[in-house]
Design a protein around this motif. Structure first.
Motif, PDB file in Angstrom:
ATOM      1  N   PRO A 145      -6.409   2.585   0.870  1.00 46.26           N
ATOM      2  CA  PRO A 145      -6.078   2.070  -0.668  1.00 46.26           C
ATOM      3  C   PRO A 145      -4.623   1.837  -0.756  1.00 46.26           C
ATOM      4  N   ASP A 146      -3.779   2.697  -0.149  1.00 48.51           N
ATOM      5  CA  ASP A 146      -2.268   2.558  -0.369  1.00 48.51           C
ATOM      6  C   ASP A 146      -1.922   1.223   0.480  1.00 48.51           C
ATOM      7  N   ARG A 147      -2.257   1.184   1.800  1.00 45.36           N
ATOM      8  CA  ARG A 147      -1.621   0.005   2.468  1.00 45.36           C
ATOM      9  C   ARG A 147      -2.376  -1.329   1.970  1.00 45.36           C
ATOM     10  N   ASN A 193      -7.214  -1.006   8.549  1.00 51.21           N
ATOM     11  CA  ASN A 193      -8.494  -1.590   8.176  1.00 51.21           C
ATOM     12  C   ASN A 193      -7.893  -2.810   6.969  1.00 51.21           C
ATOM     13  N   GLY A 194      -8.327  -3.963   7.056  1.00 48.75           N
ATOM     14  CA  GLY A 194      -7.840  -4.900   6.026  1.00 48.75           C
ATOM     15  C   GLY A 194      -6.758  -5.611   6.569  1.00 48.75           C
ATOM     16  N   ASN A 234       2.253  -2.476  14.374  1.00 40.55           N
ATOM     17  CA  ASN A 234       3.121  -1.678  13.853  1.00 40.55           C
ATOM     18  C   ASN A 234       4.320  -2.115  13.235  1.00 40.55           C
ATOM     19  N   ARG A 235       3.833  -3.190  12.621  1.00 42.05           N
ATOM     20  CA  ARG A 235       4.960  -4.157  11.937  1.00 42.05           C
ATOM     21  C   ARG A 235       4.714  -3.739  10.275  1.00 42.05           C
ATOM     22  N   GLU A 236       5.776  -4.285   9.584  1.00 43.16           N
ATOM     23  CA  GLU A 236       5.942  -4.012   8.246  1.00 43.16           C
ATOM     24  C   GLU A 236       4.760  -4.978   7.385  1.00 43.16           C
ATOM     25  N   PRO A 237       4.366  -4.442   6.110  1.00 46.22           N
ATOM     26  CA  PRO A 237       3.366  -5.279   5.319  1.00 46.22           C
ATOM     27  C   PRO A 237       3.643  -6.641   5.274  1.00 46.22           C
ATOM     28  N   ARG A 238       4.608  -6.923   5.155  1.00 47.01           N
ATOM     29  CA  ARG A 238       5.209  -8.441   4.917  1.00 47.01           C
ATOM     30  C   ARG A 238       4.630  -9.307   6.165  1.00 47.01           C
ATOM     31  N   ALA A 245       8.127  -3.429  -0.424  1.00 47.19           N
ATOM     32  CA  ALA A 245       7.452  -4.156   0.854  1.00 47.19           C
ATOM     33  C   ALA A 245       6.752  -2.882   1.453  1.00 47.19           C
ATOM     34  N   GLY A 246       6.860  -1.662   1.177  1.00 44.84           N
ATOM     35  CA  GLY A 246       6.440  -0.715   1.984  1.00 44.84           C
ATOM     36  C   GLY A 246       7.142  -0.282   2.959  1.00 44.84           C
ATOM     37  N   VAL A 247       8.338  -0.539   3.072  1.00 41.51           N
ATOM     38  CA  VAL A 247       9.203   0.375   3.981  1.00 41.51           C
ATOM     39  C   VAL A 247      10.350   1.242   3.525  1.00 41.51           C
ATOM     40  N   PRO A 248      10.765   2.292   4.444  1.00 41.69           N
ATOM     41  CA  PRO A 248      11.597   3.338   3.819  1.00 41.69           C
ATOM     42  C   PRO A 248      13.061   2.620   3.245  1.00 41.69           C
ATOM     43  N   ASP A 249      13.636   3.483   2.574  1.00 43.55           N
ATOM     44  CA  ASP A 249      14.932   3.338   2.098  1.00 43.55           C
ATOM     45  C   ASP A 249      15.874   3.062   3.056  1.00 43.55           C
TER      46      ASP A 249
END
Length: 651
Positions: free
Chosen positions: A304-306, A414-415, A429-433, A538-542
């Motif tokens: 769900p979160d990703r 998944n997805g 292992n890449r960012e969601p964008r 974007a789902g990446v750390p600060d």
């Protein structure tokens, strides 16, 4: 002015081209009294001024394909009328026929001096309209005055010093009034900003749903902030390196040769004002708040979160008129194809639903992402791939298989990625964008109201297929789905989903503010906070957390120097605004374009039918971009017409 009673609405504009004409309405015998008699007719004149906004959504005339993000059909390399911005990047700009020239509207460019003349005629006559209130007239005047300033800014972007019209041309205008010299860059910015400042108070604060796309205070203050942002940038602020010997006829430099740091402060103030007004009107970063498409519901349940992050990013551009859009181009051709959305969409393969299979209509499948873009996006840790110590950079081209459906580690994918499919480490292992914007081997392409399992190999979904078409294919083997609405289909315009292409959005305001603050006073927590607004979505750390982590970051604490943070911000912008026509101007503003855009465009061997034969890098197209290319040439016709003009350096 009796001579103007039956004025041809093809009034000569000698400031731009003495052969170009103003065409407010088709009938060249109408009187001005008729055009500006009733509101409905005046509205057509207003729409005509808007029609000069560049068609950046159109594949062949879009400035968004400047830079190194896009590559089109390779068989069009020798065709002058196609992919004009890419021709510029290939070193094929010409002073005889400037590509995308805004000065006189050459080779796919909009004739912006004609646009300015159109605006002047509108402003001179709108008070004639009988059935409009004074408030309505004031708003329309303000819109047109702002557009006039915006057109001048676009000219300055391309040409640097421009000719500033002193007054509206008329049949009585003298040669001295018509043929004017170019004005120094700083005076051009003053002219633009003065017009903007004059117009903003009379604009509606926020356009209603019936007037979406029209200039309002929210959009105007954002564009004004962008103008000040460009004015403060190194290209225009102390650019002795490029233009130290570019002088006017009096021997004075056209460009400011000494840096003025306070210009960044003016940009910061304007950005603060713009952001405050936007947020007060409910604007902010887009988040997807609807139900997911049926084909993704299982993935939403398992991951769900990703998946929520993926949808935030996948729908960001294509969800029409969402809260992030500050100003968008709504002047779209609803019945024709040719948008970036069409040229980048892949065709629907057999076996997926009830759509039109393997048709090129509205799914050209040949506007591809470059290999450079496959490397530009961050890792999952929010770091460049060469900076992340946990990322196997040296073996990034190694062929691997994704986790199988039954493996516990597949939940994370998944997805995002197909289970048990061949791909390479570069794609993991890449960012969601990365997964939201690109179409990759073993990933998913959401379009045609289905989710397509793309492999990109020859004769596979998304890949080259000579039995269908020998020229329509993604030459790099990497697609761009950022502008493809998941429900857009092939075959007819009625099956496509239209949306405004963004001219400015909230993420741009936040990252412009971060850059301006860093340039003015160096790294602070306030700068990090602006960057982190975008990174969180974007789902990446600060930024300050990950760049301080010595266990993950190769260049520890890079974010603590102005120079290091500048690089970080520019890459953040390059990822967030990928394919949106911003990265080119970012490199250009910082005088990095010549080094960034003179390398060949690479891609995978698109004819390869399996991972071993496909994942072999090859040069797809040579590129060459020089200091000379940083300013467009004024066409030879204009130079020969106006003896007061001085050509841009190198042309």
């Amino acid at each position: 002015m009796k001579l103007l009673k039956y004025i041809l609405l093809a009034t000569t504009l000698c400031l731009g081209s003495c052969t170009k004409y103003l065409d407010v309405v088709p009938d060249n015998t109408l009187k001005l009294e008729d055009i500006f008699n009733l509101k409905i007719d005046a509205y057509n004149a207003l729409a005509k001024v808007y029609s000069y906004l560049p068609n950046d959504e159109r594949t062949h005339v879009s400035t968004w394909t400047l830079g190194d993000e896009w590559i089109g059909r390779l068989d069009l390399n020798n065709t002058n009328s196609n992919l004009r911005a890419i021709r510029i990047m290939r070193g094929l700009q010409s002073q005889t026929s400037p590509q995308l020239g805004f000065w006189s509207g050459s080779e796919g460019g909009k004739p912006l001096y004609i646009a300015i003349r159109q605006a002047d005629v509108f402003l001179a006559n709108i008070d004639r309209v009988k059935d409009m209130t004074e408030g309505e007239k004031a708003d329309w005047k303000a819109q047109v005055k702002f557009l006039k300033a915006y057109f001048a800014f676009l000219l300055v972007q391309q040409y640097g010093p421009i000719v500033i019209p002193q007054k509206t041309a008329s049949p009585e205008s003298t040669k001295e009034e018509l043929f004017l010299p170019r004005t120094k860059v700083e005076e051009c910015f003053t002219y633009i900003l003065n017009l903007m400042n004059e117009s903003i108070p009379d604009l509606t604060e926020r356009a209603t749903s019936n007037n979406l796309g029209q200039i309002d205070q929210v959009a105007a203050k954002a564009i004004k902030a962008r103008v000040l942002f460009f004015r403060a940038s190194p290209f225009f602020n102390g650019n002795r390196e490029y233009f130290g010997d570019f002088m006017d006829k009096d021997g004075q430099p056209f460009f400011p040769l000494e840096e003025n740091k306070e210009k960044w402060k003016e940009a910061i103030d304007a950005l603060n004002e713009s952001i405050a007004l936007c947020e007060a009107n409910g604007l902010g970063l887009y988040k997807f708040e609807k139900e997911p498409f049926i084909y993704d519901r299982a993935a939403f349940t398992a991951n769900p979160d990703r998946m929520k992050k993926l949808y935030d990013l996948r729908m960001l551009i294509v969800d029409p008129w969402n809260k992030e859009l500050v100003w968008g181009n709504s002047n779209l051709n609803y019945y024709d194809q040719g948008e970036l959305a069409h040229s980048s969409n892949i065709r629907l393969p057999e076996g997926y639903g009830d759509g039109v299979v393997n048709t090129a209509a509205y799914s050209w499948q040949w506007m591809a992402a470059t290999y450079q873009m496959a490397e530009r996006y961050y890792t999952e840790n929010g770091l460049p791939i060469e900076e992340d110590l946990s990322y196997d950079y040296n073996n990034r081209h190694e062929i691997i298989r994704t986790p199988g459906q039954a493996e516990p580690t597949y939940t994370h994918w998944n997805g995002y990625m197909q289970p048990g499919a061949e791909t390479i480490k570069l794609y993991m292992n890449r960012e969601p964008r990365f997964y939201a914007n690109l179409g990759i081997t073993a990933g998913y392409w959401r379009a045609h109201a289905v989710r397509i399992n793309t492999m990109m190999f020859g004769n596979s979904h998304g890949g080259y297929n000579s039995s269908q078409h020998t020229t329509d294919f993604l030459s790099t083997g990497i697609g761009t789905q950022k502008f493809v609405h998941p429900e857009s289909q092939s075959g007819a315009w009625q099956r496509t989903i239209k949306f405004p292409y963004p001219i400015v959005r909230m993420a741009d305001l936040y990252l412009m503010k971060a850059e301006a603050m860093n340039e003015y006073a160096g790294p602070t927590q306030a700068v990090y906070d602006e960057i982190n607004k975008v990174r969180e979505r974007a789902g990446v750390p600060d930024v300050e957390t990950i760049w301080a982590d010595a266990s993950l970051t190769r260049t520890v604490n890079k974010h603590r120097t102005k120079e290091g943070l500048r690089d970080i911000i520019l890459q953040e912008r390059g990822v967030e605004f990928a394919f949106e026509g911003i990265h080119f101007w970012d490199m250009w503003r910082h005088k990095r374009a010549t080094s960034a855009f003179s390398s060949p465009i690479w891609g995978w061997t698109h004819t390869g039918t399996n991972a071993t034969s496909f994942f072999v890098l090859e040069v797809k197209q040579q590129r060459r971009f020089t200091i000379t290319d940083c300013l467009w040439p004024i066409s030879l016709n204009e130079m020969n017409t106006n003896g007061q003009l001085i050509q841009n350096p190198g042309w």
